[in-house]
Design an enzyme around this catalytic site. Structure first.
Site, short mmCIF file in Angstrom:
data_model
loop_
_atom_site.label_atom_id
_atom_site.label_comp_id
_atom_site.label_asym_id
_atom_site.label_seq_id
_atom_site.Cartn_x
_atom_site.Cartn_y
_atom_site.Cartn_z
CE LYS A 8 0.68 1.23 4.56
NZ LYS A 8 1.74 2.42 4.74
CG ASP A 122 -0.34 0.78 7.60
OD1 ASP A 122 -1.46 1.82 7.93
OD2 ASP A 122 0.95 0.96 7.15
#
Ligand code: C5P
Length: 253
Positions: A8, A122
């Site tokens: 990401k 995350d």
């Protein structure tokens, strides 16, 4: 079964406040990248085999019982032998460990946000993927329309300690811009500046820091520097990686 674990990129980040437990409330835009680890999971087995691509710093990977793959398996009470091909460098702020944990959760069919959040801030975004606004300490993920974007990433030859970056922000190292942790990260790791400047010189654009670092990125396809695979500063080298965004549910290259 083979599962992709894409990285990401935190393309913007604001710090909205500090919770009673010291964690920081954030508002971020995150996107999933075509740079991905790969997990081959065989249910019922045990053991973790790691095949690491050069420059990924696999020595930073905690032992199986403590790393996010092992923790994700225990969180959903599953056993598996796992072969991990590591392509996302450790310590670069690209969420490699979270991506691996999210891949295990998807494989196990356990995608509830609370379970994901219990493994790391995350992980909820990595379970959802694509493009999203992420709030709280990462547990609130609101999908945004997918947008195809290209990025050039510069991966310095060191990682940055996230806890130290937030501590520097607490101590007043703050700034404006697309990533409000940039000033704090530069205070913790002054060597970041030379890689920001090297990527800026190569591309003619102003690089943005990815989360708490150490990755710098510029958006767009970059003609300057051609297809160079690395950036140099003195006798140090940063890897250059060309990536694009991929939608939620992407299954790998
Ligand atoms: O998420 P990660 O484990 O990388 O976070 C490392 C440290 O950074 C945490 O232990 C905490 O001190 C700090 N942190 C924070 N607020 C967040 C995320 C991390 O203060 N939203």
């Amino acid at each position: 079964m083979t599962v992709a674990a894409p990285a990401k990129l935190t393309v913007s980040l604001r710090v909205r406040g500090v919770r009673a437990d010291g964690y920081h409330e954030l508002e971020a835009e995150m996107v999933t990248l075509s740079l991905a680890d790969e997990l081959v999971l065989i249910g019922g087995g045990s053991g973790l085999e790691v095949v690491a691509e050069p420059g990924t710093r696999p020595e930073g990977l905690p032992p199986p019982a403590e790393n996010l793959i092992g923790r994700a398996l225990s969180a959903c009470a599953r056993h598996a032998s796992v072969r991990l091909t590591k392509r996302i460098p450790l310590g670069g702020g690209l969420g490699g460990g979270s991506a691996d944990a999210a891949a295990v959760l998807r494989w196990a069919g356990r995608t509830d946000p609370a379970l994901a959040a219990s493994l790391g801030s995350d992980v909820p975004f990595c379970v959802v993927g694509g493009r999203a606004r992420v709030e709280g300490v990462g547990e609130r993920v609101s999908p945004l329309p997918f947008a195809t974007r290209d990025y050039l990433l510069a991966l310095p030859p060191f990682g940055v300690d996230t806890a130290r970056v937030f501590a520097a922000w607490d101590a007043g190292q703050r700034g404006e811009g697309p990533n409000e942790l940039t000033v704090a990260a530069l205070a913790v790791e002054p060597r970041l500046a030379r890689w920001r400047d090297a990527l800026g010189d190569l591309t003619g654009r102003e690089p943005t820091l990815a989360g708490s670092g150490s990755t710098w990125f510029v958006e767009g396809t970059v003609t300057g520097g051609g297809t160079a695979a690395s950036l140099h500063s003195g006798d140090a080298t940063a890897r250059l990686v060309r990536v694009r965004t991929v939608p939620a549910g992407w299954g790998g290259a």
